[in-house]
Design a protein around this motif. Structure first.
Motif, PDB file in Angstrom:
ATOM      1  N   LYS A 272      20.731   4.359 -14.362  1.00 23.70           N
ATOM      2  CA  LYS A 272      20.321   3.275 -15.260  1.00 23.70           C
ATOM      3  C   LYS A 272      20.170   3.847 -16.662  1.00 23.70           C
ATOM      4  CE  LYS A 272      16.066   1.642 -15.160  1.00 23.70           C
ATOM      5  NZ  LYS A 272      14.832   0.913 -14.754  1.00 23.70           N
ATOM      6  N   TYR A 273      20.618   3.073 -17.661  1.00 23.12           N
ATOM      7  CA  TYR A 273      20.575   3.543 -19.041  1.00 23.12           C
ATOM      8  C   TYR A 273      20.130   2.378 -19.930  1.00 23.12           C
ATOM      9  CZ  TYR A 273      22.097   6.721 -22.811  1.00 23.12           C
ATOM     10  OH  TYR A 273      22.148   7.586 -23.878  1.00 23.12           O
ATOM     11  N   THR A 274      19.063   2.598 -20.685  1.00 21.83           N
ATOM     12  CA  THR A 274      18.525   1.561 -21.566  1.00 21.83           C
ATOM     13  C   THR A 274      18.942   1.851 -23.000  1.00 21.83           C
ATOM     14  OG1 THR A 274      16.622   1.257 -20.100  1.00 21.83           O
ATOM     15  CG2 THR A 274      16.425   0.426 -22.358  1.00 21.83           C
ATOM     16  N   VAL A 275      19.533   0.836 -23.638  1.00 23.03           N
ATOM     17  CA  VAL A 275      20.122   1.034 -24.972  1.00 23.03           C
ATOM     18  C   VAL A 275      19.596  -0.017 -25.951  1.00 23.03           C
ATOM     19  CG1 VAL A 275      22.252   1.271 -26.289  1.00 23.03           C
ATOM     20  CG2 VAL A 275      22.220   1.885 -23.854  1.00 23.03           C
ATOM     21  N   PRO A 276      18.759   0.371 -26.919  1.00 25.01           N
ATOM     22  CA  PRO A 276      18.366  -0.550 -27.990  1.00 25.01           C
ATOM     23  C   PRO A 276      19.491  -0.646 -29.021  1.00 25.01           C
ATOM     24  CG  PRO A 276      16.748   1.221 -27.672  1.00 25.01           C
ATOM     25  CD  PRO A 276      18.012   1.636 -26.990  1.00 25.01           C
ATOM     26  N   VAL A 277      19.783  -1.852 -29.477  1.00 23.79           N
ATOM     27  CA  VAL A 277      20.832  -2.083 -30.473  1.00 23.79           C
ATOM     28  C   VAL A 277      20.254  -2.907 -31.619  1.00 23.79           C
ATOM     29  CG1 VAL A 277      23.126  -3.043 -30.905  1.00 23.79           C
ATOM     30  CG2 VAL A 277      22.583  -2.097 -28.649  1.00 23.79           C
ATOM     31  N   ASN A 278      20.452  -2.449 -32.840  1.00 21.35           N
ATOM     32  CA  ASN A 278      20.088  -3.224 -34.019  1.00 21.35           C
ATOM     33  C   ASN A 278      21.332  -3.873 -34.589  1.00 21.35           C
ATOM     34  OD1 ASN A 278      17.358  -2.608 -33.960  1.00 21.35           O
ATOM     35  ND2 ASN A 278      17.572  -0.832 -35.289  1.00 21.35           N
ATOM     36  N   VAL A 279      21.241  -5.171 -34.873  1.00 21.15           N
ATOM     37  CA  VAL A 279      22.352  -5.911 -35.469  1.00 21.15           C
ATOM     38  C   VAL A 279      22.027  -6.163 -36.935  1.00 21.15           C
ATOM     39  CG1 VAL A 279      23.757  -8.005 -35.374  1.00 21.15           C
ATOM     40  CG2 VAL A 279      22.889  -6.983 -33.252  1.00 21.15           C
ATOM     41  N   TYR A 280      23.009  -5.899 -37.805  1.00 21.92           N
ATOM     42  CA  TYR A 280      22.792  -5.985 -39.245  1.00 21.92           C
ATOM     43  C   TYR A 280      23.757  -6.967 -39.895  1.00 21.92           C
ATOM     44  CZ  TYR A 280      20.018  -1.706 -38.806  1.00 21.92           C
ATOM     45  OH  TYR A 280      19.069  -0.780 -38.461  1.00 21.92           O
ATOM     46  N   ASP A 281      23.310  -7.528 -40.993  1.00 19.48           N
ATOM     47  CA  ASP A 281      24.175  -8.253 -41.925  1.00 19.48           C
ATOM     48  C   ASP A 281      24.234  -7.376 -43.167  1.00 19.48           C
ATOM     49  OD1 ASP A 281      25.609  -9.982 -43.439  1.00 19.48           O
ATOM     50  OD2 ASP A 281      24.198 -11.652 -43.331  1.00 19.48           O
ATOM     51  N   GLY A 282      25.255  -6.536 -43.256  1.00 21.86           N
ATOM     52  CA  GLY A 282      25.243  -5.498 -44.285  1.00 21.86           C
ATOM     53  C   GLY A 282      24.147  -4.497 -43.961  1.00 21.86           C
ATOM     54  N   ASP A 283      23.160  -4.389 -44.857  1.00 22.18           N
ATOM     55  CA  ASP A 283      22.039  -3.470 -44.627  1.00 22.18           C
ATOM     56  C   ASP A 283      20.792  -4.179 -44.106  1.00 22.18           C
ATOM     57  OD1 ASP A 283      23.507  -1.283 -45.533  1.00 22.18           O
ATOM     58  OD2 ASP A 283      22.957  -1.659 -47.616  1.00 22.18           O
ATOM     59  N   VAL A 284      20.890  -5.489 -43.882  1.00 30.52           N
ATOM     60  CA  VAL A 284      19.720  -6.284 -43.491  1.00 30.52           C
ATOM     61  C   VAL A 284      19.681  -6.449 -41.974  1.00 30.52           C
ATOM     62  CG1 VAL A 284      18.547  -8.503 -43.726  1.00 30.52           C
ATOM     63  CG2 VAL A 284      19.763  -7.522 -45.693  1.00 30.52           C
ATOM     64  N   LEU A 285      18.571  -6.073 -41.371  1.00 35.24           N
ATOM     65  CA  LEU A 285      18.395  -6.225 -39.925  1.00 35.24           C
ATOM     66  C   LEU A 285      18.239  -7.705 -39.584  1.00 35.24           C
ATOM     67  CD1 LEU A 285      17.915  -4.788 -37.169  1.00 35.24           C
ATOM     68  CD2 LEU A 285      15.470  -4.827 -37.723  1.00 35.24           C
ATOM     69  N   VAL A 286      19.094  -8.217 -38.692  1.00 28.46           N
ATOM     70  CA  VAL A 286      19.055  -9.640 -38.363  1.00 28.46           C
ATOM     71  C   VAL A 286      18.764  -9.903 -36.889  1.00 28.46           C
ATOM     72  CG1 VAL A 286      20.576 -10.288 -40.277  1.00 28.46           C
ATOM     73  CG2 VAL A 286      21.569  -9.759 -38.038  1.00 28.46           C
ATOM     74  N   ALA A 287      18.887  -8.894 -36.042  1.00 27.17           N
ATOM     75  CA  ALA A 287      18.597  -9.095 -34.617  1.00 27.17           C
ATOM     76  C   ALA A 287      18.300  -7.750 -33.961  1.00 27.17           C
ATOM     77  CB  ALA A 287      19.758  -9.785 -33.904  1.00 27.17           C
ATOM     78  N   LYS A 288      17.439  -7.805 -32.937  1.00 32.80           N
ATOM     79  CA  LYS A 288      17.116  -6.611 -32.156  1.00 32.80           C
ATOM     80  C   LYS A 288      17.427  -6.918 -30.688  1.00 32.80           C
ATOM     81  CE  LYS A 288      13.495  -4.133 -33.271  1.00 32.80           C
ATOM     82  NZ  LYS A 288      14.117  -2.979 -33.954  1.00 32.80           N
ATOM     83  N   PHE A 289      18.233  -6.074 -30.090  1.00 29.65           N
ATOM     84  CA  PHE A 289      18.711  -6.265 -28.722  1.00 29.65           C
ATOM     85  C   PHE A 289      18.338  -5.031 -27.910  1.00 29.65           C
ATOM     86  CE2 PHE A 289      22.014  -5.235 -25.624  1.00 29.65           C
ATOM     87  CZ  PHE A 289      22.301  -6.432 -24.984  1.00 29.65           C
ATOM     88  N   CYS A 290      18.004  -5.221 -26.652  1.00 30.57           N
ATOM     89  CA  CYS A 290      17.782  -4.083 -25.766  1.00 30.57           C
ATOM     90  C   CYS A 290      18.460  -4.394 -24.432  1.00 30.57           C
ATOM     91  CB  CYS A 290      16.290  -3.816 -25.556  1.00 30.57           C
ATOM     92  SG  CYS A 290      15.975  -2.296 -24.621  1.00 30.57           S
ATOM     93  N   GLY A 291      19.419  -3.587 -24.067  1.00 25.41           N
ATOM     94  CA  GLY A 291      20.170  -3.804 -22.842  1.00 25.41           C
ATOM     95  C   GLY A 291      19.930  -2.720 -21.821  1.00 25.41           C
ATOM     96  N   VAL A 292      19.837  -3.124 -20.562  1.00 29.63           N
ATOM     97  CA  VAL A 292      19.735  -2.177 -19.449  1.00 29.63           C
ATOM     98  C   VAL A 292      21.079  -2.171 -18.732  1.00 29.63           C
ATOM     99  CG1 VAL A 292      18.549  -1.576 -17.317  1.00 29.63           C
ATOM    100  CG2 VAL A 292      17.265  -2.612 -19.220  1.00 29.63           C
ATOM    101  N   PHE A 293      21.730  -1.035 -18.747  1.00 26.43           N
ATOM    102  CA  PHE A 293      23.063  -0.905 -18.151  1.00 26.43           C
ATOM    103  C   PHE A 293      22.983  -0.069 -16.882  1.00 26.43           C
ATOM    104  CE2 PHE A 293      23.649  -1.775 -22.601  1.00 26.43           C
ATOM    105  CZ  PHE A 293      24.733  -2.653 -22.641  1.00 26.43           C
ATOM    106  N   PHE A 294      23.643  -0.555 -15.849  1.00 24.63           N
ATOM    107  CA  PHE A 294      23.762   0.216 -14.618  1.00 24.63           C
ATOM    108  C   PHE A 294      25.159   0.834 -14.556  1.00 24.63           C
ATOM    109  CE2 PHE A 294      20.112  -2.242 -12.866  1.00 24.63           C
ATOM    110  CZ  PHE A 294      19.364  -1.150 -12.451  1.00 24.63           C
ATOM    111  N   VAL A 295      25.191   2.057 -14.090  1.00 29.56           N
ATOM    112  CA  VAL A 295      26.455   2.771 -13.946  1.00 29.56           C
ATOM    113  C   VAL A 295      26.596   3.171 -12.482  1.00 29.56           C
ATOM    114  CG1 VAL A 295      27.886   4.669 -14.774  1.00 29.56           C
ATOM    115  CG2 VAL A 295      26.110   3.711 -16.275  1.00 29.56           C
ATOM    116  N   LYS A 296      27.774   2.868 -11.903  1.00 32.00           N
ATOM    117  CA  LYS A 296      28.038   3.235 -10.505  1.00 32.00           C
ATOM    118  C   LYS A 296      29.360   3.965 -10.426  1.00 32.00           C
ATOM    119  CE  LYS A 296      25.580  -0.723  -8.504  1.00 32.00           C
ATOM    120  NZ  LYS A 296      25.696  -1.909  -7.598  1.00 32.00           N
TER     121      LYS A 296
END
Length: 297
Positions: A272-296
């Protein structure tokens, strides 16, 4: 993460040269002033300082001719090594050089720094000068890559880009591309026009999809770093939308913020791997995402 910037004020310049002298000249009893040369006025200078104004790392770029640029005076404060500061400075200087149409970069590395530069695509050309009687330098060169932003392992990022295009058609329709892969982050960009809603902002679903693919890509690259392979699926995720995205879509993963033991894939057959992702509009933070990925396997 502290930004890479140029010295501006008199104090900035004083602090910038102080660190350069302290790291590169003082240990060999060289006087103040020896850390500068005749090309200072014609060079690009970059440094990183913390919130207290302490300079952590410095570097300089100048052009030897219209096709060749040179990196010089790369220095990281002793208490701040191992934080990718040198990599970030080098990346910034490379972008400047490639943007100004340099076809190659040259530098003269001390022996202890050879592995660092080799990791960033530089190759030893020849043994160079011996400084202060005991500091051997080596001439190293890097040719302009076809994808300048793919700073680390461009072969891996090319495979990732091809995998998205061939196996995840929505990525191609959205214009999602790898923008950069470095020691400290992975980033993507997207085509805004392909993702506009009736309000002339990016669809919330497109923001989510870009963040998901960016997290998926970061997981793929983390596996490559460990010489592992497996099937990656998104198991869980949450996103917080902060502002509309109206100009320049981009998403970034700070690699040190990811968590999970991917090496368990070797022993357990899954991880299992947890990955936080920041989404930007240019240099402006517009969304915060956190995904949990399973690898098999």
């Amino acid at each position: 993460m502290f930004p890479v910037i140029s010295p501006q004020s008199s104090q900035d310049w004083q602090d910038y040269y102080q660190l350069r002298w302290q790291v590169l000249r003082a240990p060999w009893d060289q006087p103040r002033g020896s850390e500068q040369d005749d090309l200072e006025q014609d060079s690009e200078h970059r440094y990183i300082k913390n919130n207290e104004g302490e300079v952590l790392a410095v570097a300089r770029l100048h052009f030897n001719n219209h096709l060749q640029a040179q990196v010089r005076y790369m220095a990281v404060g002793e208490g701040h090594r191992g934080q990718h500061l040198g990599s970030r400075l080098l990346h910034e200087l490379e972008k400047i050089a490639w943007t100004q149409d340099a076809q190659e970069l040259v530098l003269f590395a001390r022996e202890r720094a050879l592995a660092f530069y080799e990791r960033h695509g530089y190759k030893v050309v020849e043994k160079a000068h011996l400084a202060y009687g005991d500091v051997q330098h080596w001439k190293m060169v890097k040719q302009k890559p076809s994808e300048p932003g793919w700073f680390r392992h461009p072969d891996w990022t090319q495979v990732l880009q091809d995998t998205w295009r061939e196996s995840i058609p929505i990525s191609d329709a959205m214009g999602i591309k790898v923008e950069s892969y470095t020691d400290w982050q992975f980033s993507t960009k997207a085509d805004l026009k392909a993702n506009l809603n009736l309000h002339n902002s990016m669809f919330a679903g497109s923001v989510y999809s870009m963040a998901t693919l960016t997290g998926w890509g970061a997981t793929y690259l983390a596996l490559k770093e460990l010489n592992l392979e497996g099937d990656i699926v998104l198991a869980d995720a949450e996103i917080k939308y902060l502002k509309p995205l109206t100009t320049a879509p981009g998403a970034t993963v700070t690699l040190s913020e990811c968590s999970g033991e991917l090496i368990e894939l070797e022993t357990e057959g899954k991880a299992k791997y947890t990955v936080p992702v920041n989404v930007y509009d240019g240099d402006v933070l517009v969304a915060k995402f956190c995904g949990v990925f399973f690898v098999k396997r």
